[in-house]
Design a protein around this motif. Structure first.
Motif, PDB file in Angstrom:
ATOM      1  N   VAL A  70       0.834  -1.207   0.000  1.00  0.00           N
ATOM      2  CA  VAL A  70       0.000   0.000   0.000  1.00  0.00           C
ATOM      3  C   VAL A  70       0.864   1.251   0.000  1.00  0.00           C
ATOM      4  CG1 VAL A  70      -1.618   1.365   1.392  1.00  0.00           C
ATOM      5  CG2 VAL A  70      -2.032  -1.065   1.033  1.00  0.00           C
ATOM      6  N   ILE A  71       1.892   1.283   0.822  1.00  0.00           N
ATOM      7  CA  ILE A  71       2.733   2.480   0.923  1.00  0.00           C
ATOM      8  C   ILE A  71       3.536   2.687  -0.359  1.00  0.00           C
ATOM      9  CG2 ILE A  71       4.864   1.612   1.956  1.00  0.00           C
ATOM     10  CD1 ILE A  71       2.982   4.709   3.090  1.00  0.00           C
ATOM     11  N   LEU A  72       3.892   1.609  -1.036  1.00  0.00           N
ATOM     12  CA  LEU A  72       4.592   1.754  -2.315  1.00  0.00           C
ATOM     13  C   LEU A  72       3.651   2.238  -3.416  1.00  0.00           C
ATOM     14  CD1 LEU A  72       6.864  -1.414  -2.323  1.00  0.00           C
ATOM     15  CD2 LEU A  72       7.587   0.971  -2.080  1.00  0.00           C
ATOM     16  N   THR A  73       2.379   1.914  -3.281  1.00  0.00           N
ATOM     17  CA  THR A  73       1.390   2.279  -4.287  1.00  0.00           C
ATOM     18  C   THR A  73       0.824   3.673  -4.061  1.00  0.00           C
ATOM     19  OG1 THR A  73       0.804  -0.055  -4.413  1.00  0.00           O
ATOM     20  CG2 THR A  73      -0.701   1.500  -5.443  1.00  0.00           C
ATOM     21  N   TYR A  74       0.528   3.993  -2.819  1.00  0.00           N
ATOM     22  CA  TYR A  74      -0.103   5.266  -2.474  1.00  0.00           C
ATOM     23  C   TYR A  74       0.721   5.982  -1.417  1.00  0.00           C
ATOM     24  CZ  TYR A  74      -4.076   2.771  -4.447  1.00  0.00           C
ATOM     25  OH  TYR A  74      -4.887   2.045  -5.254  1.00  0.00           O
ATOM     26  N   ALA A  75       1.175   7.174  -1.732  1.00  0.00           N
ATOM     27  CA  ALA A  75       1.935   7.965  -0.765  1.00  0.00           C
ATOM     28  C   ALA A  75       1.029   9.028  -0.157  1.00  0.00           C
ATOM     29  CB  ALA A  75       3.149   8.603  -1.421  1.00  0.00           C
ATOM     30  N   THR A  76      -0.073   8.593   0.430  1.00  0.00           N
ATOM     31  CA  THR A  76      -1.013   9.523   1.039  1.00  0.00           C
ATOM     32  C   THR A  76      -0.820   9.543   2.548  1.00  0.00           C
ATOM     33  OG1 THR A  76      -2.694   7.819   1.319  1.00  0.00           O
ATOM     34  CG2 THR A  76      -2.706   9.038  -0.769  1.00  0.00           C
ATOM     35  N   ARG A  77      -1.428  10.527   3.173  1.00  0.00           N
ATOM     36  CA  ARG A  77      -1.343  10.615   4.628  1.00  0.00           C
ATOM     37  C   ARG A  77      -1.957   9.383   5.276  1.00  0.00           C
ATOM     38  NH1 ARG A  77      -3.372  15.760   7.289  1.00  0.00           N
ATOM     39  NH2 ARG A  77      -1.939  15.072   8.888  1.00  0.00           N
ATOM     40  N   TRP A  78      -3.052   8.875   4.717  1.00  0.00           N
ATOM     41  CA  TRP A  78      -3.705   7.700   5.282  1.00  0.00           C
ATOM     42  C   TRP A  78      -2.813   6.465   5.175  1.00  0.00           C
ATOM     43  CZ3 TRP A  78      -7.329   8.392   8.557  1.00  0.00           C
ATOM     44  CH2 TRP A  78      -8.150   9.509   8.457  1.00  0.00           C
ATOM     45  N   ALA A  79      -2.114   6.324   4.070  1.00  0.00           N
ATOM     46  CA  ALA A  79      -1.213   5.178   3.909  1.00  0.00           C
ATOM     47  C   ALA A  79      -0.067   5.255   4.923  1.00  0.00           C
ATOM     48  CB  ALA A  79      -0.668   5.125   2.488  1.00  0.00           C
ATOM     49  N   TYR A  80       0.491   6.444   5.085  1.00  0.00           N
ATOM     50  CA  TYR A  80       1.556   6.616   6.079  1.00  0.00           C
ATOM     51  C   TYR A  80       1.035   6.397   7.496  1.00  0.00           C
ATOM     52  CZ  TYR A  80       4.997   8.344   2.731  1.00  0.00           C
ATOM     53  OH  TYR A  80       5.890   8.451   1.697  1.00  0.00           O
ATOM     54  N   ALA A  81      -0.179   6.849   7.782  1.00  0.00           N
ATOM     55  CA  ALA A  81      -0.759   6.641   9.110  1.00  0.00           C
ATOM     56  C   ALA A  81      -0.957   5.151   9.381  1.00  0.00           C
ATOM     57  CB  ALA A  81      -2.077   7.395   9.223  1.00  0.00           C
ATOM     58  N   LEU A  82      -1.433   4.433   8.391  1.00  0.00           N
ATOM     59  CA  LEU A  82      -1.617   2.989   8.530  1.00  0.00           C
ATOM     60  C   LEU A  82      -0.277   2.293   8.768  1.00  0.00           C
ATOM     61  CD1 LEU A  82      -3.612   0.619   8.411  1.00  0.00           C
ATOM     62  CD2 LEU A  82      -3.240   0.573   5.939  1.00  0.00           C
ATOM     63  N   ALA A  83       0.732   2.681   8.004  1.00  0.00           N
ATOM     64  CA  ALA A  83       2.066   2.101   8.177  1.00  0.00           C
ATOM     65  C   ALA A  83       2.620   2.415   9.567  1.00  0.00           C
ATOM     66  CB  ALA A  83       3.007   2.623   7.097  1.00  0.00           C
ATOM     67  N   PHE A  84       2.387   3.625  10.032  1.00  0.00           N
ATOM     68  CA  PHE A  84       2.843   4.016  11.368  1.00  0.00           C
ATOM     69  C   PHE A  84       2.184   3.144  12.435  1.00  0.00           C
ATOM     70  CE2 PHE A  84       2.337   6.491  15.266  1.00  0.00           C
ATOM     71  CZ  PHE A  84       3.656   6.807  15.548  1.00  0.00           C
ATOM     72  N   LEU A  85       0.891   2.917  12.301  1.00  0.00           N
ATOM     73  CA  LEU A  85       0.181   2.099  13.283  1.00  0.00           C
ATOM     74  C   LEU A  85       0.675   0.653  13.285  1.00  0.00           C
ATOM     75  CD1 LEU A  85      -3.475   3.391  12.877  1.00  0.00           C
ATOM     76  CD2 LEU A  85      -1.926   3.760  14.808  1.00  0.00           C
ATOM     77  N   VAL A  86       0.870   0.084  12.115  1.00  0.00           N
ATOM     78  CA  VAL A  86       1.317  -1.311  12.029  1.00  0.00           C
ATOM     79  C   VAL A  86       2.738  -1.461  12.570  1.00  0.00           C
ATOM     80  CG1 VAL A  86       1.904  -3.182  10.430  1.00  0.00           C
ATOM     81  CG2 VAL A  86      -0.227  -1.907  10.139  1.00  0.00           C
ATOM     82  N   ALA A  87       3.648  -0.619  12.103  1.00  0.00           N
ATOM     83  CA  ALA A  87       5.042  -0.724  12.536  1.00  0.00           C
ATOM     84  C   ALA A  87       5.206  -0.312  14.000  1.00  0.00           C
ATOM     85  CB  ALA A  87       5.933   0.130  11.643  1.00  0.00           C
ATOM     86  N   GLY A  88       4.537   0.758  14.389  1.00  0.00           N
ATOM     87  CA  GLY A  88       4.651   1.229  15.768  1.00  0.00           C
ATOM     88  C   GLY A  88       4.098   0.246  16.780  1.00  0.00           C
ATOM     89  N   SER A  89       2.995  -0.401  16.447  1.00  0.00           N
ATOM     90  CA  SER A  89       2.440  -1.400  17.364  1.00  0.00           C
ATOM     91  C   SER A  89       3.373  -2.597  17.486  1.00  0.00           C
ATOM     92  CB  SER A  89       1.052  -1.835  16.902  1.00  0.00           C
ATOM     93  OG  SER A  89       1.124  -2.519  15.668  1.00  0.00           O
ATOM     94  N   ALA A  90       4.049  -2.939  16.409  1.00  0.00           N
ATOM     95  CA  ALA A  90       5.004  -4.053  16.457  1.00  0.00           C
ATOM     96  C   ALA A  90       6.214  -3.701  17.327  1.00  0.00           C
ATOM     97  CB  ALA A  90       5.444  -4.427  15.045  1.00  0.00           C
ATOM     98  N   VAL A  91       6.694  -2.461  17.211  1.00  0.00           N
ATOM     99  CA  VAL A  91       7.802  -2.015  18.077  1.00  0.00           C
ATOM    100  C   VAL A  91       7.360  -2.059  19.531  1.00  0.00           C
ATOM    101  CG1 VAL A  91       9.190  -0.006  18.761  1.00  0.00           C
ATOM    102  CG2 VAL A  91       8.959  -0.584  16.355  1.00  0.00           C
ATOM    103  N   GLY A  92       6.172  -1.534  19.784  1.00  0.00           N
ATOM    104  CA  GLY A  92       5.657  -1.537  21.156  1.00  0.00           C
ATOM    105  C   GLY A  92       5.537  -2.938  21.724  1.00  0.00           C
ATOM    106  N   ALA A  93       5.050  -3.866  20.914  1.00  0.00           N
ATOM    107  CA  ALA A  93       4.875  -5.241  21.382  1.00  0.00           C
ATOM    108  C   ALA A  93       6.217  -5.905  21.672  1.00  0.00           C
ATOM    109  CB  ALA A  93       4.099  -6.050  20.344  1.00  0.00           C
ATOM    110  N   ILE A  94       7.183  -5.718  20.808  1.00  0.00           N
ATOM    111  CA  ILE A  94       8.466  -6.400  20.995  1.00  0.00           C
ATOM    112  C   ILE A  94       9.190  -5.863  22.234  1.00  0.00           C
ATOM    113  CG2 ILE A  94      10.020  -4.993  19.578  1.00  0.00           C
ATOM    114  CD1 ILE A  94      11.074  -7.583  18.368  1.00  0.00           C
ATOM    115  N   VAL A  95       9.107  -4.562  22.453  1.00  0.00           N
ATOM    116  CA  VAL A  95       9.749  -3.969  23.634  1.00  0.00           C
ATOM    117  C   VAL A  95       8.980  -4.351  24.896  1.00  0.00           C
ATOM    118  CG1 VAL A  95      10.325  -1.779  24.762  1.00  0.00           C
ATOM    119  CG2 VAL A  95      10.814  -2.091  22.337  1.00  0.00           C
ATOM    120  N   PHE A  96       7.656  -4.276  24.848  1.00  0.00           N
ATOM    121  CA  PHE A  96       6.838  -4.631  26.008  1.00  0.00           C
ATOM    122  C   PHE A  96       7.098  -6.068  26.445  1.00  0.00           C
ATOM    123  CE2 PHE A  96       2.880  -6.430  27.739  1.00  0.00           C
ATOM    124  CZ  PHE A  96       2.709  -5.609  28.846  1.00  0.00           C
ATOM    125  N   TYR A  97       7.059  -6.995  25.498  1.00  0.00           N
ATOM    126  CA  TYR A  97       7.216  -8.406  25.849  1.00  0.00           C
ATOM    127  C   TYR A  97       8.661  -8.784  26.154  1.00  0.00           C
ATOM    128  CZ  TYR A  97       2.350  -9.406  24.915  1.00  0.00           C
ATOM    129  OH  TYR A  97       0.981  -9.423  24.971  1.00  0.00           O
TER     130      TYR A  97
END
Length: 144
Positions: A54-81
């Motif tokens: 999606v981010i390679l196809t669409y460089a919109t604010r929504w695509a970046y927000a979605l990428a931020f949520l997916v990647a950020g939640s993964a960082v949070g989970a790995i550090v938390f656990y």
């Protein structure tokens, strides 16, 4: 700059997807929760892969927000656990793992890069859109 940010986000999400997909079978033995650890890792891998496309196809604010949520939640989970032995949390299995190894580090670095690049992309995408709209606006008529 926009292309570089998109590539950084996609590469980070791809690293996340690959590591989660490879380790999914090992997570089948994680206890607790109603969601199987293998399923959780496979879903994370699939979501990260889709958002990378999606981010390679669409460089919109929504695509970046979605990428931020997916990647950020993964960082949070790995550090938390890594630091907290919380046991099973609701439907999630007990994922406590206080060790670092190469693949976990690759995943964390990829997710971190994707998170920061997605945040930068979100900010610059809105700025670029405004500048583009300003450039297309007709010049005001001036009186002589």
């Amino acid at each position: 700059m926009g292309l570089l940010l998109r590539l950084l986000v996609a590469a980070g999400l791809a690293a996340d997807a690959i590591v989660h997909w490879r380790f999914a079978p090992e997570m089948a033995f994680v206890q607790g929760g109603s969601i199987d650890g293998e399923l959780l890792f496979r879903v994370q891998a699939a979501v990260a892969g889709v958002v990378a496309v999606v981010i390679l196809t669409y460089a919109t604010r929504w695509a970046y927000a979605l990428a931020f949520l997916v990647a950020g939640s993964a960082v949070g989970a790995i550090v938390f656990y890594y630091y907290v032995d919380a046991g099973a949390i609701g439907p999630l299995p007990a994922m406590y793992e206080p060790v670092w190894y190469t693949e976990k580090t690759i995943s964390l670095v990829g997710e971190g890069v994707a998170t920061l690049a997605a945040l930068a992309g979100f900010v610059t995408a809105s700025r670029a859109k405004r500048e583009d709209e300003d450039a297309r606006a007709p010049e005001p008529a001036t009186r002589l």
